[in-house]
Design a protein around this motif. Structure first.
Motif, mmCIF file in Angstrom:
data_model
loop_
_atom_site.group_PDB
_atom_site.id
_atom_site.type_symbol
_atom_site.label_atom_id
_atom_site.label_comp_id
_atom_site.label_asym_id
_atom_site.label_seq_id
_atom_site.Cartn_x
_atom_site.Cartn_y
_atom_site.Cartn_z
ATOM 1 N N GLU A 47 0.828 -1.210 0.000
ATOM 2 C CA GLU A 47 0.000 0.000 0.000
ATOM 3 C C GLU A 47 0.859 1.255 0.000
ATOM 4 O OE1 GLU A 47 -3.577 0.294 0.128
ATOM 5 O OE2 GLU A 47 -3.291 -1.709 -0.672
ATOM 6 N N TRP A 48 1.903 1.266 0.805
ATOM 7 C CA TRP A 48 2.796 2.424 0.867
ATOM 8 C C TRP A 48 3.510 2.645 -0.468
ATOM 9 C CZ3 TRP A 48 5.332 1.363 6.309
ATOM 10 C CH2 TRP A 48 4.421 1.745 7.308
ATOM 11 N N MET A 49 3.914 1.566 -1.113
ATOM 12 C CA MET A 49 4.616 1.695 -2.397
ATOM 13 C C MET A 49 3.691 2.275 -3.472
ATOM 14 S SD MET A 49 6.808 -1.866 -2.434
ATOM 15 C CE MET A 49 7.480 -1.520 -4.066
ATOM 16 N N ILE A 50 2.456 1.798 -3.540
ATOM 17 C CA ILE A 50 1.496 2.337 -4.503
ATOM 18 C C ILE A 50 1.206 3.805 -4.204
ATOM 19 C CG2 ILE A 50 -0.871 2.174 -5.337
ATOM 20 C CD1 ILE A 50 0.919 0.011 -6.404
ATOM 21 N N GLY A 51 1.012 4.128 -2.928
ATOM 22 C CA GLY A 51 0.759 5.522 -2.557
ATOM 23 C C GLY A 51 1.924 6.430 -2.904
ATOM 24 N N ALA A 52 3.164 5.930 -2.725
ATOM 25 C CA ALA A 52 4.345 6.731 -3.053
ATOM 26 C C ALA A 52 4.432 7.000 -4.550
ATOM 27 C CB ALA A 52 5.605 6.030 -2.559
ATOM 28 N N VAL A 53 4.082 6.012 -5.376
ATOM 29 C CA VAL A 53 4.121 6.199 -6.830
ATOM 30 C C VAL A 53 3.140 7.280 -7.262
ATOM 31 C CG1 VAL A 53 3.621 5.090 -9.041
ATOM 32 C CG2 VAL A 53 4.964 3.881 -7.319
ATOM 33 N N PHE A 54 1.906 7.205 -6.768
ATOM 34 C CA PHE A 54 0.909 8.211 -7.131
ATOM 35 C C PHE A 54 1.272 9.593 -6.590
ATOM 36 C CE2 PHE A 54 -1.705 4.581 -8.164
ATOM 37 C CZ PHE A 54 -2.496 5.056 -9.212
ATOM 38 N N LEU A 55 1.847 9.652 -5.400
ATOM 39 C CA LEU A 55 2.232 10.942 -4.832
ATOM 40 C C LEU A 55 3.332 11.595 -5.653
ATOM 41 C CD1 LEU A 55 2.028 13.028 -2.588
ATOM 42 C CD2 LEU A 55 3.672 11.690 -1.266
ATOM 43 N N VAL A 56 4.339 10.826 -6.040
ATOM 44 C CA VAL A 56 5.427 11.364 -6.866
ATOM 45 C C VAL A 56 4.890 11.823 -8.223
ATOM 46 C CG1 VAL A 56 7.569 10.790 -8.060
ATOM 47 C CG2 VAL A 56 7.228 10.061 -5.701
ATOM 48 N N GLY A 57 3.989 11.019 -8.818
ATOM 49 C CA GLY A 57 3.399 11.417 -10.095
ATOM 50 C C GLY A 57 2.587 12.695 -9.989
ATOM 51 N N PHE A 58 1.811 12.823 -8.925
ATOM 52 C CA PHE A 58 1.007 14.030 -8.737
ATOM 53 C C PHE A 58 1.889 15.259 -8.501
ATOM 54 C CE2 PHE A 58 -1.393 16.930 -5.957
ATOM 55 C CZ PHE A 58 -2.462 17.204 -6.792
ATOM 56 N N LEU A 59 2.928 15.117 -7.698
ATOM 57 C CA LEU A 59 3.834 16.237 -7.456
ATOM 58 C C LEU A 59 4.559 16.638 -8.737
ATOM 59 C CD1 LEU A 59 5.361 15.259 -3.990
ATOM 60 C CD2 LEU A 59 3.591 16.956 -4.467
#
Length: 257
Positions: A47-59
């Protein structure tokens, strides 16, 4: 003889223990291969890895496409075209349809979103089976795909039908200028209803652009005043004579210079 002296106690394994003495322990997750996994650290790490990918993409998107800065909000400008943030565009588009706007606004603003988000909250209780494959859960999968398709379609329609050119003109930051409201040019503009659409300080409004810093010459302004421009400014609005037209065009062309 003392009580209990000489007595022997024998246990028999054939006698089952009472139900109250059984320990109700859940089965280990390893007994369900392919069905479940340990919450810590396996599931939580994913879950943390998926959230990190989306957060980096959004930023990355916010850095590549920064939000535009518009002029200060004017509550008296009734012609301003509002637009909510991207994650509310589907609800914004929903309110444009016949039975979700006007006298039916409560349906589009409260009932339909309430049913949708209420169903999302109740989903774990309505479909609590152990099966994880989507084709084995037709109701949950069908409603999920329907909600996703509706959200994507409404968001796309909102972006495609929005008047971006008008919104850019309305939100454009315009430098403030001192306008002599006692001048002949201002009085002529007021007499010919120019201020009704362009604002009392020529800041724009009601779908009309600002007249400050247009970069137009006096001749170009005079031509637009007589012949109109586009569908929002028809010809024949100016009712004065040539001398008044000259003063008006010179006054407007000099704004912001």
């Amino acid at each position: 003889m003392h009580r209990g002296k000489g007595m022997k106690f024998v246990g028999d394994s054939r006698v089952p223990a009472p139900e109250s003495r059984k320990r109700m322990l859940p089965k280990d997750y390893s007994e369900y291969p392919g069905k479940t996994e340990a919450f810590w650290p396996n599931f939580l790490l994913k879950e943390w890895m998926i959230g990190a990918v989306f957060l980096v993409g959004f930023l990355s998107l916010t850095v590549a496409h920064p939000a535009p800065l518009e002029r200060i909000a004017d509550p008296t400008d009734t012609g301003y075209i509002p637009l909510p943030d991207w994650y509310f565009l589907f609800l914004y588009q929903l309110l444009k349809y016949t039975y979700a706007s006007g006298p039916y606004t409560v349906i589009g603003a409260m009932i339909i979103p309430g049913l949708a988000f209420g169903g999302l909250l109740l989903a774990p209780f309505l479909d609590n089976g152990p099966e994880r494959r989507a084709r084995k859960r037709p109701l949950a999968t069908g409603f999920m795909l329907l909600a996703l398709a509706a959200t994507v379609f409404l968001t796309w329609q909102s972006v495609a039908t929005h008047d971006w050119a008008a919104a850019e003109r309305q939100g454009k930051i315009v430098a403030k200028v001192d306008i002599d409201k006692t001048s002949d040019g201002y009085k002529i503009a007021n007499d010919n209803t120019c201020l009704t659409c362009h604002g009392d300080s020529f800041q724009g409004g009601a779908g009309a652009p600002t007249l400050i810093g247009t970069g137009l010459s006096a001749e170009e302004v005079a031509k637009i005043a007589k012949e109109g421009k586009g569908g929002k400014m028809p010809p024949g609005i100016f009712k004065g004579d040539d001398e008044q037209l000259k003063k008006l065009s010179e006054f407007i062309s000099g704004l912001g210079k």
